[in-house]
Write an enzyme that holds these catalytic residues in place. Structure first.
Site, PDB file in Angstrom:
ATOM      1  N   GLY A 123       0.889  -1.102   0.155  1.00 44.41           N
ATOM      2  CA  GLY A 123      -0.168  -0.103  -0.097  1.00 44.41           C
ATOM      3  C   GLY A 123       0.894   1.349  -0.026  1.00 44.41           C
ATOM      4  O   GLY A 123       1.916   1.106  -0.284  1.00 44.41           O
ATOM      5  N   ASN A 124       0.128   2.390   0.356  1.00 40.24           N
ATOM      6  CA  ASN A 124       1.144   3.502   0.724  1.00 40.24           C
ATOM      7  C   ASN A 124       0.679   4.511   1.556  1.00 40.24           C
ATOM      8  O   ASN A 124      -0.531   4.115   2.007  1.00 40.24           O
ATOM      9  CB  ASN A 124       1.138   4.170  -0.916  1.00 40.24           C
TER      10      ASN A 124
END
Ligand code: CTP
Length: 396
Positions: free
Chosen positions: A200-201
């Site tokens: 993810g980020n």
């Protein structure tokens, strides 16, 4: 129009503002704080506006004056707005007629701060101003110039003509996206490695949610496509929750069909694990080798197929100097066939992902630009919607 006048020497300039507003065709109701009356008398405003200037919460026995004033107002202006009234508005304090009316009011709010430089630059005032702009208030000024007690510096109230100009802009921009169908994406995507782990980020979704809220407030029919773990969206919006880039792609392509605009504020993962383990990967099996493969580029696909009339992209760039950042932005704008691109500078502390503010520039396909600067997310959302409203006009 509700014109609030608070206790600063600039209150005398609020008389010119009242005259200009009446001249522009507004019906002006003036509310003064007690300390404002030390600088100008209510009768001056009464003469200028042809109606009473109110000062007292309990002025009309039996009536709920602050509620009536709030309901009647299409726009509220506070000029001058002292540090004290900014603090009260930011914190919901309603201890006089003006602050009570403004707490009840739902109309747009224009604030023209005026105070000494130290008060304006104090972290408390900075935080209050940020809170108020975050809620959609429009701040005009202050300017640098001569202040009370012979001092000089930023803190002087904007000129009445400038306040009128901003007030007219805010009044006109109220519902300028009415009838527009806008799809906004926000937040990260999570690309699963196994049932518990993902790639993810750091995106919080705040930027996209701010755009969705602004467009909704301006009358647009908004679909917010929201990634996982993002901030809660405001009530009233149509929200579709998605998790992966592929899910986001499916929802966005369908919603974009015939839409007036798609704003891709989401930080879509560029890569995902090539395969997802159906069961949790066990530690005993040793560290897994995760091979990443590209995700579909939703924005590029939208650009190629022209499903929506207007396309807005975001780019997160790190650069050693601003020219490099803008150059990268311009080529992305052209490569993806976009109408607008918001270039965010990332990699510096305090801006970009998860932060309250963005250092960003807006680049348009027609070559016009909003130069690189610091924006609150609400300000940036407003500027994007201003552009969308202007671009939409010739199409309708
Ligand atoms: N985007 C998209 N689909 C992806 C990746 C990104 O629609 N799979 C959109 C984002 O929502 C954003 C823009 O494309 O509006 C970002 O473009 P991108 O080329 O990914 O730029 P950066 O994220 O800045 O990354 P890079 O410079 O590495 O290409």
């Amino acid at each position: 129009m509700l014109l609030g006048v608070t206790g600063g020497i600039a209150a005398y300039k609020a008389c010119s503002l009242a005259r200009l507003l009446v001249g522009a065709g507004a019906r002006v109701r003036v509310v003064m704080t007690r300390s404002a009356t030390r600088f100008v008398g209510p009768d001056t405003f009464a003469a200028l506006t042809g109606g009473p200037a109110y000062t007292d919460l309990f002025e009309e026995p039996g009536a709920v004056l602050h509620v009536r004033l709030a309901r009647e107002a299409d726009l509220a202006i506070v000029a001058p707005a002292t540090a004290n009234v900014l603090a009260k508005l930011a914190h919901g304090i309603a201890d006089d007629l003006l602050t009570a009316a403004l707490l009840e009011a739902t109309c747009p709010l224009v604030l023209a701060p005026a105070m000494h430089t130290g008060m304006w630059e104090h972290p408390a005032t900075r935080a209050n101003v940020e809170t108020l702009t975050g809620r959609g208030a429009r701040i005009v000024g202050p300017e640098a110039g001569s202040l009370a007690a012979g001092d000089e510096g930023p803190g002087r109230m904007a000129e009445p003509e400038e306040i009128l100009r901003v007030a007219e802009e805010v009044a006109a921009s109220g519902r300028d996206l009415a009838g527009a169908r806008i799809v906004v994406t926000a937040g990260p995507t999570w690309e699963p490695i196994d049932p518990v782990r993902f790639v993810g980020n750091r995106s919080s979704g705040r930027m996209g949610v701010a755009v969705a809220k602004e467009a909704f407030d301006r009358g647009a029919d908004v679909t917010l496509v929201l990634g996982p773990g993002a901030v809660e969206p405001p009530p009233g919006l149509r929200v579709v929750r998605v998790e992966t880039a592929e899910e986001m792609r499916r929802v966005v392509l369908e919603a974009a069909d015939g839409a007036d605009a798609v704003v891709m504020a989401a930080a879509v993962a560029d890569f995902r694990p090539g395969s997802t383990a159906p069961r949790k990967l066990k530690k005993e099996a040793g560290p897994p080798e995760v091979r990443l493969v590209p995700t579909p580029d939703i924005l590029a696909e939208l650009g190629a197929e022209r499903r929506a009339r207007l396309l807005v992209g975001f780019a997160a760039e790190t650069a050693d100097e601003p020219g490099e950042l803008l150059e990268a932005g311009r080529s992305k704008l052209a490569a993806k066939g976009l109408d607008l691109l918001v270039v965010n500078e990332v990699g510096r502390p305090g801006t970009g992902f998860g932060a309250e503010t963005n250092r960003a520039a807006i680049l348009a396909a027609d070559g016009s630009e909003e130069p690189l600067r610091e924006w609150t997310k609400a300000e940036l959302a407003r500027a994007i919607c201003d552009r969308l409203a202007a671009l939409r006009r010739p199409l309708r």
